[in-house]
Design an enzyme around this catalytic site. Structure first.
Site, PDB file in Angstrom:
ATOM      1  NE  ARG A   1     -13.168   0.791   0.993  1.00  0.00           N
ATOM      2  CZ  ARG A   1     -13.802   0.528  -0.096  1.00  0.00           C
ATOM      3  NH1 ARG A   1     -14.816   0.696  -0.525  1.00  0.00           N
ATOM      4  NH2 ARG A   1     -13.483  -0.716  -0.717  1.00  0.00           N
TER       5      ARG A   1
ATOM      6  CD1 TRP B   1      -6.464  -3.967   4.159  1.00  0.00           C
ATOM      7  CD2 TRP B   1      -4.510  -4.679   3.491  1.00  0.00           C
ATOM      8  NE1 TRP B   1      -5.710  -2.990   3.194  1.00  0.00           N
ATOM      9  CE2 TRP B   1      -4.697  -3.805   2.848  1.00  0.00           C
ATOM     10  CE3 TRP B   1      -3.505  -5.607   3.381  1.00  0.00           C
ATOM     11  CZ2 TRP B   1      -3.705  -3.131   1.987  1.00  0.00           C
ATOM     12  CZ3 TRP B   1      -2.489  -5.131   2.683  1.00  0.00           C
ATOM     13  CH2 TRP B   1      -2.649  -3.997   1.755  1.00  0.00           C
TER      14      TRP B   1
ATOM     15  CB  THR C   1      -7.905   1.853   5.134  1.00  0.00           C
ATOM     16  OG1 THR C   1      -8.149   2.825   5.993  1.00  0.00           O
ATOM     17  CG2 THR C   1      -9.013   2.117   3.985  1.00  0.00           C
ATOM     18  CB  VAL C   2      -3.134  -0.452   5.931  1.00  0.00           C
ATOM     19  CG1 VAL C   2      -3.344  -1.673   6.797  1.00  0.00           C
ATOM     20  CG2 VAL C   2      -2.818  -0.726   4.367  1.00  0.00           C
TER      21      VAL C   2
ATOM     22  CE1 TYR D   1      -5.267   2.436  -5.416  1.00  0.00           C
ATOM     23  CE2 TYR D   1      -3.681   4.368  -5.132  1.00  0.00           C
ATOM     24  CZ  TYR D   1      -3.899   2.932  -4.781  1.00  0.00           C
ATOM     25  OH  TYR D   1      -3.279   2.087  -4.104  1.00  0.00           O
TER      26      TYR D   1
ATOM     27  CD  GLU E   1      -5.528  10.714   5.585  1.00  0.00           C
ATOM     28  OE1 GLU E   1      -6.659  10.095   5.334  1.00  0.00           O
ATOM     29  OE2 GLU E   1      -4.500  10.838   4.903  1.00  0.00           O
TER      30      GLU E   1
ATOM     31  CB  CYS F   1      -1.057   0.134   1.095  1.00  0.00           C
ATOM     32  SG  CYS F   1      -1.712   1.625   1.396  1.00  0.00           S
TER      33      CYS F   1
HETATM   34  N1  LIG Z   1      -6.804   7.994   3.194  1.00  0.00           N
HETATM   35  C1  LIG Z   1      -6.252   6.836   3.739  1.00  0.00           C
HETATM   36  C2  LIG Z   1      -6.172   5.830   2.468  1.00  0.00           C
HETATM   37  C3  LIG Z   1      -5.831   4.424   2.885  1.00  0.00           C
HETATM   38  C4  LIG Z   1      -6.123   3.309   1.954  1.00  0.00           C
HETATM   39  O1  LIG Z   1      -6.917   3.647   1.158  1.00  0.00           O
HETATM   40  N2  LIG Z   1      -5.359   2.111   2.033  1.00  0.00           N
HETATM   41  C5  LIG Z   1      -5.924   1.019   1.191  1.00  0.00           C
HETATM   42  C6  LIG Z   1      -4.972   0.264   0.678  1.00  0.00           C
HETATM   43  S1  LIG Z   1      -3.463   0.927  -0.432  1.00  0.00           S
HETATM   44  C7  LIG Z   1      -6.967   0.082   1.958  1.00  0.00           C
HETATM   45  O2  LIG Z   1      -6.730  -0.165   3.031  1.00  0.00           O
HETATM   46  N3  LIG Z   1      -8.061  -0.146   1.263  1.00  0.00           N
HETATM   47  C8  LIG Z   1      -8.952  -1.192   2.120  1.00  0.00           C
HETATM   48  C9  LIG Z   1     -10.360  -0.608   1.489  1.00  0.00           C
HETATM   49  O3  LIG Z   1     -10.408   0.313   1.050  1.00  0.00           O
HETATM   50  O4  LIG Z   1     -11.027  -1.525   2.045  1.00  0.00           O
HETATM   51  C10 LIG Z   1      -4.584   7.023   4.041  1.00  0.00           C
HETATM   52  O5  LIG Z   1      -4.041   7.696   3.410  1.00  0.00           O
HETATM   53  O6  LIG Z   1      -4.270   6.742   5.033  1.00  0.00           O
END
Ligand SMILES: N[C@@H](CCC(=O)N[C@@H](CS)C(=O)NCC(=O)O)C(=O)O
Length: 339
Positions: free
Chosen positions: A138, A112, A140-141, A204, A156, A79
């Site tokens: 979501r 994940w 996210t990482v 993206y 973030e 990521c």
């Molecule tokens: N705004 C967040 C975006 C993070 C993000 O989109 N991470 C993606 C991986 S590259 C993720 O974990 N996506 C899982 C999902 O959206 O379900 C940041 O910059 O921390």
């Protein structure tokens, strides 16, 4: 005399090829739209809209004082947003103060999953729900996790890297390196804004576009911005002058994936990064800074993108190459030579 061959029985009349193509296209397009709507939220013009991060607490406040060994970064190697936090942690020399916990995408469930399963849960969505029951966003990482209070501090990346730069000074091996100095704040913020919209998220917006117009707009904005950055880097070692800043770190993690992933999988196809006169040496310059290469793993990045973004690569084939040599001399120190 040779026996007369028995005529073979026809297995029903074949569908006319046009009908097969139409049926296949209809079924696949319907599935594609459905899967894309889950993968990539869009507006009515088919443009990808990235959801806002929901945990925005700060280290350095009474609830989250800076401490060594208390906070953990939950990251996936593939990521680019998580990669920013790893690069800043490396540049500041924070690896003994802040641990990392790795997750990898599961191709079957599309989420994940912890490489070393946690006691109570294996997946990142479970982790989020455990930390905040009823969480709707979501999973996210990257994630900055407070191991003491068992709380998500922040998810973030743009904010996590600011905290890593300034809030852990007493534990940093390189406290003198300031990646967000007040004198450059305005310039850094201005690059960040442009680069986020047109490059970091821009790739993206190309890859997740769901209409031709949305794709073309994003693609033109991306390459216009890369051209502008390339011109800037002709006379300046980094985006804001002689010293590396957070703006460079944020750009670096997208550039690092560009030729390997975004150029082909996300259709960022006008030019490769290696074709740029200044951007490619600039990428190598940052890659060669101490401890940065250890945060970079192109094979895992390829596996994560090509192997997991099913609607963009249904066959799951992971391409070979490109053969990049990021250890080649970059010669960009010539731009900081004083006379
Ligand atoms: N705004 C967040 C975006 C993070 C993000 O989109 N991470 C993606 C991986 S590259 C993720 O974990 N996506 C899982 C999902 O959206 O379900 C940041 O910059 O921390």
């Amino acid at each position: 005399m040779a026996p007369t061959p028995t005529p073979t029985k026809k297995s029903g009349s074949p569908l006319p090829p046009g009908a097969i193509v139409r049926l296949g296209k209809f079924a696949w397009t319907t599935m594609w739209r459905l899967m894309m709507s889950k993968l990539a939220p869009r507006n009515s013009s088919g443009e990808y809209i990235r959801p806002e991060s929901q945990f925005r607490h700060q280290v350095g406040t009474a609830a989250y004082p800076p401490e060594a060994g208390r906070y953990q970064l939950i990251v996936g190697w593939g990521c680019p947003w998580a990669h920013r936090t790893l690069v800043v942690r490396a540049l500041k020399g924070l690896s003994s103060a802040i641990s990392i916990n790795i997750v990898s995408p599961s191709p079957d469930s599309g989420m994940w999953v912890f490489d070393q399963p946690e006691v109570e849960f294996n997946t990142l969505p479970e982790f989020y729900h455990n930390a905040k029951p009823g969480y709707q966003g979501r999973a996210t990482v990257p994630l900055l996790w407070d191991t003491q209070q068992k709380a998500i501090v922040n998810n973030e990346s743009a904010e996590i890297i600011v905290m890593l730069n300034s809030e852990f000074q007493q534990f940093a091996k390189y406290p003198d390196l300031d990646l967000y100095p007040p004198a450059l704040k305005e310039a850094i913020d201005s690059w960040n804004e442009q680069i986020y919209q047109y490059v970091n998220n821009g790739v993206y917006r190309c890859g997740f576009a769901q209409t031709q117009t949305a794709y073309e707009t994003a693609c033109n904005q991306l390459f216009d911005t890369l051209d502008l950055i390339d011109q800037t880097l002709a006379n300046s070692r980094y985006l804001c002058g002689d010293r590396i800043t957070l703006a460079d770190v944020r750009l670096f993690t997208t550039l690092f994936r560009f030729d390997t992933v975004y150029y082909s999988l996300f259709k960022c196809h006008r030019r490769r990064l290696v074709d740029y006169q200044n951007l490619y040496p600039y990428l190598r310059d940052i890659y060669q800074l101490p401890e940065v290469a250890e945060t970079c793993n192109l094979e895992v990045i390829k596996r994560d993108y090509y192997g997991n973004l099913f609607p963009l690569n249904p066959g799951g084939i992971i391409p070979l190459g490109p053969d990049l040599d990021l250890h080649q001399p970059h010669d960009r120190d010539r731009l900081t030579q004083t006379n």
